[in-house]
Design an enzyme around this catalytic site. Structure first.
Site, mmCIF file in Angstrom:
data_model
loop_
_atom_site.group_PDB
_atom_site.id
_atom_site.type_symbol
_atom_site.label_atom_id
_atom_site.label_comp_id
_atom_site.label_asym_id
_atom_site.label_seq_id
_atom_site.Cartn_x
_atom_site.Cartn_y
_atom_site.Cartn_z
ATOM 1 N N VAL A 157 0.857 -1.181 0.000
ATOM 2 C CA VAL A 157 0.000 0.000 0.000
ATOM 3 C C VAL A 157 0.895 1.232 0.000
ATOM 4 C CG1 VAL A 157 -1.839 1.239 1.202
ATOM 5 C CG2 VAL A 157 -1.740 -1.279 1.328
ATOM 6 N N GLU A 158 0.643 2.128 -0.933
ATOM 7 C CA GLU A 158 1.363 3.393 -1.039
ATOM 8 C C GLU A 158 0.378 4.505 -0.711
ATOM 9 O OE1 GLU A 158 3.634 6.036 -4.541
ATOM 10 O OE2 GLU A 158 2.905 4.007 -4.970
#
Length: 129
Positions: free
Chosen positions: A120-121
Site C-alpha cells: 500500500v502506497e
C-alpha cells in the site's frame, strides 16, 4: 470510449475480518456490507471490494491470490501526519517518504503492507515531487 475514474477494485484476502480491522484502523476506511453477504472498504467516492480466498465471487481474476495487490492512494493529510498516524497504529513503514511519479502530478509517498502483504502506497500530490 473514455474512462474517467476508478470506481472500485477487488482484493482477495485470507481474512475479511482482519483486512477490515486493518484498513478501518490504519486508514480510516468504512466497512460497508452489500449484496448477499459481501464486504467492501469505502473511502472518498471509491471502494475496495473484498473476496475471501477460496470463496471468491464470480466473475473473478484467473488466479486470485492474497497479497498480490500493489496500489497507491492519495491524501491531503501532510505526509508527516500520515507517518505519525501509521506509527501510532503500529503499522511498519517499509519505505519513505520518497519522491514518486503519480498519474496527475509528482508524489511524496510512504509504503507499508496490509495483513496479506499487499503493498500500500499513501501519497501527497506535490508540485515539486
Amino acid at each position: 470510449m473514455r474512462i474517467n475514474r476508478l470506481d472500485h477494485f477487488v482484493l482477495t484476502v485470507a481474512s475479511v475480518d482482519a483486512t477490515v480491522e486493518f484498513y478501518t484502523r490504519a486508514l480510516g476506511f468504512t466497512a460497508v456490507q452489500f449484496g448477499e453477504g459481501r464486504t467492501a472498504l469505502a473511502f472518498g467516492d471509491q471502494k475496495i471490494n473484498l473476496h475471501q480466498s477460496g470463496a471468491e465471487f464470480e466473475p473473478k481474476a484467473i488466479q486470485p491470490t492474497p497479497g498480490s495487490g500493489d496500489f497507491c492512494l492519495t491524501t491531503q493529510t501532510p505526509i508527516d501526519g500520515v507517518v505519525a498516524h501509521l506509527k501510532r497504529e503500529g503499522v511498519e513503514i517499509e519505505l519513505g517518504p520518497v519522491a514518486r511519479t503519480g498519474a496527475r502530478s509528482p508524489l511524496v509517498s510512504v509504503y507499508f503492507r496490509d495483513p496479506d502483504g499487499n503493498l500500500v502506497e499513501v501519497s501527497n500530490e506535490t508540485a515539486e515531487g
